[in-house]
Design a protein around this motif. Structure first.
Motif, short mmCIF file in Angstrom:
data_model
loop_
_atom_site.label_atom_id
_atom_site.label_comp_id
_atom_site.label_asym_id
_atom_site.label_seq_id
_atom_site.Cartn_x
_atom_site.Cartn_y
_atom_site.Cartn_z
N GLY A 153 -33.17 -2.07 -22.82
CA GLY A 153 -32.81 -1.64 -21.48
C GLY A 153 -33.90 -0.79 -20.86
O GLY A 153 -35.09 -0.98 -21.13
N ASP A 154 -33.53 0.18 -20.03
CA ASP A 154 -34.51 1.09 -19.43
C ASP A 154 -35.04 2.09 -20.45
O ASP A 154 -36.13 2.65 -20.26
CB ASP A 154 -33.88 1.85 -18.26
CG ASP A 154 -33.64 0.95 -17.05
OD1 ASP A 154 -34.19 -0.16 -17.01
OD2 ASP A 154 -32.87 1.36 -16.15
N THR A 155 -34.31 2.31 -21.52
CA THR A 155 -34.75 3.25 -22.55
C THR A 155 -36.11 2.90 -23.10
O THR A 155 -36.92 3.78 -23.40
CB THR A 155 -33.72 3.30 -23.69
OG1 THR A 155 -32.52 3.89 -23.21
CG2 THR A 155 -34.22 4.12 -24.88
N VAL A 156 -36.41 1.62 -23.20
CA VAL A 156 -37.67 1.18 -23.81
C VAL A 156 -38.88 1.71 -23.05
O VAL A 156 -39.98 1.80 -23.60
CB VAL A 156 -37.70 -0.36 -23.90
CG1 VAL A 156 -37.98 -0.99 -22.55
CG2 VAL A 156 -38.72 -0.84 -24.92
N LEU A 157 -38.69 2.11 -21.79
CA LEU A 157 -39.81 2.54 -20.97
C LEU A 157 -40.10 4.04 -21.07
O LEU A 157 -41.12 4.50 -20.55
CB LEU A 157 -39.53 2.20 -19.50
CG LEU A 157 -39.30 0.72 -19.17
CD1 LEU A 157 -38.86 0.58 -17.72
CD2 LEU A 157 -40.55 -0.08 -19.45
N ASN A 158 -39.23 4.81 -21.71
CA ASN A 158 -39.41 6.26 -21.66
C ASN A 158 -39.83 6.86 -22.99
O ASN A 158 -39.93 6.19 -24.01
CB ASN A 158 -38.16 6.94 -21.09
CG ASN A 158 -36.96 6.83 -22.00
OD1 ASN A 158 -37.07 6.95 -23.22
ND2 ASN A 158 -35.77 6.60 -21.43
N ALA A 159 -40.06 8.19 -22.96
CA ALA A 159 -40.56 8.90 -24.13
C ALA A 159 -39.46 9.31 -25.10
O ALA A 159 -39.74 9.83 -26.17
CB ALA A 159 -41.35 10.14 -23.70
N GLY A 160 -38.20 9.12 -24.70
CA GLY A 160 -37.10 9.46 -25.59
C GLY A 160 -36.81 10.93 -25.67
O GLY A 160 -36.39 11.45 -26.72
N THR A 161 -36.99 11.66 -24.54
CA THR A 161 -36.71 13.09 -24.56
C THR A 161 -35.22 13.36 -24.33
O THR A 161 -34.55 12.63 -23.61
CB THR A 161 -37.52 13.83 -23.48
OG1 THR A 161 -37.26 13.24 -22.20
CG2 THR A 161 -39.01 13.74 -23.78
N MET A 162 -34.73 14.41 -24.95
CA MET A 162 -33.33 14.81 -24.85
C MET A 162 -33.23 16.32 -24.77
O MET A 162 -34.16 17.04 -25.15
CB MET A 162 -32.54 14.31 -26.06
CG MET A 162 -32.48 12.81 -26.25
SD MET A 162 -31.52 12.37 -27.72
CE MET A 162 -29.86 12.92 -27.26
N ALA A 167 -40.63 18.26 -27.34
CA ALA A 167 -41.18 17.32 -26.37
C ALA A 167 -42.61 17.71 -26.02
O ALA A 167 -42.95 18.90 -25.96
CB ALA A 167 -40.32 17.30 -25.11
N ALA A 168 -43.45 16.71 -25.80
CA ALA A 168 -44.87 16.96 -25.53
C ALA A 168 -45.06 17.82 -24.30
O ALA A 168 -45.97 18.66 -24.24
CB ALA A 168 -45.61 15.64 -25.38
N THR A 169 -44.21 17.62 -23.29
CA THR A 169 -44.26 18.42 -22.07
C THR A 169 -42.94 19.16 -21.91
O THR A 169 -41.88 18.54 -21.96
CB THR A 169 -44.52 17.54 -20.84
OG1 THR A 169 -45.74 16.81 -21.02
CG2 THR A 169 -44.63 18.39 -19.58
N ARG A 208 -41.87 7.74 -29.52
CA ARG A 208 -41.26 7.36 -28.25
C ARG A 208 -40.02 6.48 -28.48
O ARG A 208 -39.61 6.24 -29.61
CB ARG A 208 -42.27 6.65 -27.33
CG ARG A 208 -43.43 7.55 -26.90
CD ARG A 208 -44.45 6.81 -26.04
NE ARG A 208 -43.86 6.36 -24.78
CZ ARG A 208 -43.81 7.08 -23.67
NH1 ARG A 208 -44.32 8.30 -23.65
NH2 ARG A 208 -43.26 6.59 -22.56
N SER A 209 -39.44 6.01 -27.40
CA SER A 209 -38.17 5.29 -27.50
C SER A 209 -38.29 3.93 -28.18
O SER A 209 -37.32 3.41 -28.71
CB SER A 209 -37.56 5.11 -26.10
OG SER A 209 -37.00 6.32 -25.64
N MET A 261 -32.65 14.63 -19.33
CA MET A 261 -31.21 14.36 -19.22
C MET A 261 -30.88 12.87 -19.11
O MET A 261 -29.77 12.46 -19.49
CB MET A 261 -30.63 15.10 -18.02
CG MET A 261 -29.93 16.40 -18.38
SD MET A 261 -28.50 16.16 -19.46
CE MET A 261 -27.36 15.34 -18.34
N MET A 262 -31.77 12.04 -18.59
CA MET A 262 -31.44 10.61 -18.49
C MET A 262 -31.25 10.01 -19.88
O MET A 262 -30.23 9.38 -20.16
CB MET A 262 -32.52 9.86 -17.71
CG MET A 262 -32.55 10.15 -16.22
SD MET A 262 -30.98 9.90 -15.35
CE MET A 262 -30.72 8.14 -15.59
N GLN A 263 -32.24 10.23 -20.76
CA GLN A 263 -32.08 9.70 -22.11
C GLN A 263 -31.09 10.55 -22.90
O GLN A 263 -30.39 10.05 -23.77
CB GLN A 263 -33.43 9.64 -22.83
CG GLN A 263 -33.42 8.76 -24.07
CD GLN A 263 -32.96 7.35 -23.76
OE1 GLN A 263 -33.39 6.75 -22.77
NE2 GLN A 263 -32.09 6.79 -24.58
#
Length: 611
Positions: free
Chosen positions: A182-191, A255-257, A273-274, A589-591
């Protein structure tokens, strides 16, 4: 349908392929199903992929394909890379290039196969008589029975499936694309990690609290969040993080940032990453005896006479309808940004730059069984979108930022007026864009600024090469180009629909301020004048990839009807559920919501099924 898409790509692919000569030999034989006389060796081919050129090497013996190696690629990790890996395995296993594209990665699939065909042709293959066996998709059974059916294999869906399977539930997860993510594959996986072990031990934070996290989320969401969902996450996210890190052994770190919209140190990111997270969750689902079916698209929720959800109808890769009976169903189908029919009129003029698979399937299915909705008019908006295709945007923020940093470039509206500092925050530029009646600003650049725009566009993979931006000049939306270039600024303004006199006056006034060394309009530090010569004007429209509204859920993530009553056996997770992020999402918050809601929905769906 896939074959029609493949035909539509024919001219693009034919123009993109360049071949190189035989570069070596190999001696490892591979079984062949195609009768063909080949010249043994390794052959190289380059195509223009979805993002940039792809270069591959194909090694053959005298009758078969032995290996395919991707030498250079900028295709999206977890999407294009997954498609190329899957096609490589299928091509070698079946000794054929007569394969369908991978759903969710059509352009990468088609161009990758074009490269393989080119390499085989170099090796002497006649593709009209060899390596062209059609491989039919395998049909599913007519029906399946399970405890928990999860519809959607993105971050929230795969998390729900793993959690439910861990409890001993018989789980089926279906995904309409050819791979999960899904869209998760595009992000860094931050929570967010409030009240978790990792927050205390790695972030060394002891002053955070559920109450503080709740306040931060609501503030960033402009108080338009569903407070029930925000409290649910704020009170229980630590338990979810501990499950991921301690029970599942998925590695997370700081998280890196660390973004400043948090009042405490709580931002963590998955190691690798995700893409790595998804690979691990897929393996964990199999280890817990869950079933995953890709290329299977749900079309309708099944209900009994009382209105309780009892499963779903779906269509497999062969086009066959399949019935999946379930005691609990979790909708985890993602957002609806790619479906123009579902977007409210308030988003007219906004460009979607997310995945084409974000078509709102779960939103439609949920409403069909009486589900209530919330915040359907809210999306996560950014500026500097370029409408390369109708209603679809390219995210040109990095390019526009490079052009305005120390170069002659200004933002103007359709009246030719400056409305914001060119080096203002992204939020300020976004707000200035959406404040315009026509929802558009224009970036006016001199030659040096345009050179910076081009260089950053290539670096950021917005375009594969500087020459490829020439394609933009042929694009027209509603009778107006998206970019123009020339030495007559007034004429360019007319072409773009900008008031020419207004723009000329603005440029003259701006250049006078630059000569005086002070921007008296917006206090832009060290403003740089637009030099005479060649000018370029490119549109800047609001863009979004994430819808923030969706189906309404209660504190158990049960989907509810207009009266707030839960629809029996129906749960939601991820972007299909609206309200958690209000009018904007706090970083991480999205992931965070995706994984937490998947964990919670999976837990409750399994419990509902008696596990």
């Amino acid at each position: 349908m896939k074959k029609l898409i493949r035909l539509a790509l024919c001219l693009l692919i034919a123009a993109s392929v360049t071949g190189c000569s035989n570069s070596g030999t190999t001696s490892t034989p591979t079984p062949s199903t195609s009768a063909s006389s080949l010249t043994p060796g390794t052959y190289t081919a380059t195509v223009t992929g979805h993002n940039a050129p792809i270069t591959i090497e194909v090694t053959v013996n005298d009758h078969a394909i032995e290996s395919i190696q991707v030498i250079e690629s900028s295709e999206t990790a977890g999407i294009g890379t997954n498609a190329m890996d899957q096609l490589t395995n299928d091509i070698i296993a079946n000794q054929t290039v007569n394969l369908d594209t991978i759903t969710g990665s059509t352009i990468t699939s088609a161009t990758f196969m074009a490269a393989v065909k080119d390499a085989l042709t170099q090796a002497g293959a006649d593709l009209s008589t060899s390596f062209n066996t059609e491989v039919a998709a395998e049909a599913l059974n007519d029906s399946y029975d399970c405890d928990v059916l999860v519809i959607g294999g993105g971050g929230s869906g795969i998390t729900a499936a793993v959690r439910a399977a861990q409890t001993g539930a018989d789980v089926i997860c279906i995904e309409k694309n050819g791979f999960i993510g899904g869209d998760t594959v595009l992000n860094a996986g931050t929570m967010v990690a409030t009240n978790s072990r990792i927050q205390k031990e790695i972030l060394n934070e002891t002053n955070d609290s559920s109450e503080l996290l709740y306040q931060d989320i609501m503030q960033v969401g402009l108080q338009k969040n569903d407070p029930v969902l925000v409290k649910l996450l704020a009170d229980n996210i630590g338990e979810c993080i501990d499950w991921l890190t301690d029970d599942l052994k998925i590695a997370y770190d700081a998280a890196a940032t660390q973004y400043p919209d948090h009042s405490a140190s709580r931002q963590i990111g998955v190691v690798g990453r995700s893409v790595s997270f998804l690979d691990q969750m897929k393996d964990l689902l199999a280890q817990n005896n869950g079933q995953l079916f890709t290329d299977v698209r749900a079309s309708k929720l099944l209900t009994d006479d009382s209105g309780a959800v009892v499963g779903a109808m779906a269509t497999d890769a062969t086009g066959k309808e399949v019935t999946i009976n379930a005691k609990s169903v979790v909708l985890a189908t993602g957002s609806f940004g790619a479906n123009q029919k579902l977007l409210p009129e308030t988003l007219n003029g906004y460009l979607f730059y997310g995945r084409d698979s974000d078509t709102g399937d779960g939103l439609v299915m949920g409403e069909e069984v009486g589900a209530a909705t919330i915040n359907l008019d809210l999306v996560k908006v950014y500026a500097q979108g370029v409408e390369k295709l109708p209603t679809k945007g390219l995210a040109a923020t990095a390019s526009s930022t490079a052009a305005t940093a120390g170069h002659g470039a200004i933002y103007v509206n359709s009246k030719g007026e400056r409305v914001v500092s060119e080096v203002g925050t992204l939020s300020e530029i976004t707000n200035a864009t959406t404040a315009q009646e026509d929802k558009i600003l224009y970036l006016v650049m001199d030659e040096e600024a345009y050179a910076a725009y081009l260089a950053k566009s290539v670096e950021d993979k917005l375009i594969p090469s500087e020459a490829s931006i020439e394609d933009w000049y042929s694009v027209s939306n509603n009778g107006k180009p998206i970019i123009v270039k020339g030495d007559d600024l007034s004429a360019l303004a007319g072409q773009m629909g900008i008031d020419a006199e207004g723009l000329s006056a603005t440029v003259a006034e701006y250049n006078d301020m630059c000569a005086a060394g002070k921007d008296t309009q917006f206090n832009k530090p060290e403003p740089v004048a637009l030099k005479e010569g060649t000018y370029v004007i490119v549109e800047q429209k609001p863009r979004f990839a994430t819808t923030l509204g969706g189906l309404k859920a209660n504190e158990n993530l049960q989907i509810v009807d207009a009266d707030g009553n839960p629809i029996a056996n129906l749960y939601g997770a991820g972007c299909v559920v609206g309200g958690a992020n209000g009018a904007d999402s706090m970083t991480a918050m999205m992931q965070g919501w995706a994984n937490f809601s998947g964990y919670t929905a999976g837990t409750n769906a399994a419990k509902n099924a008696g596990k």
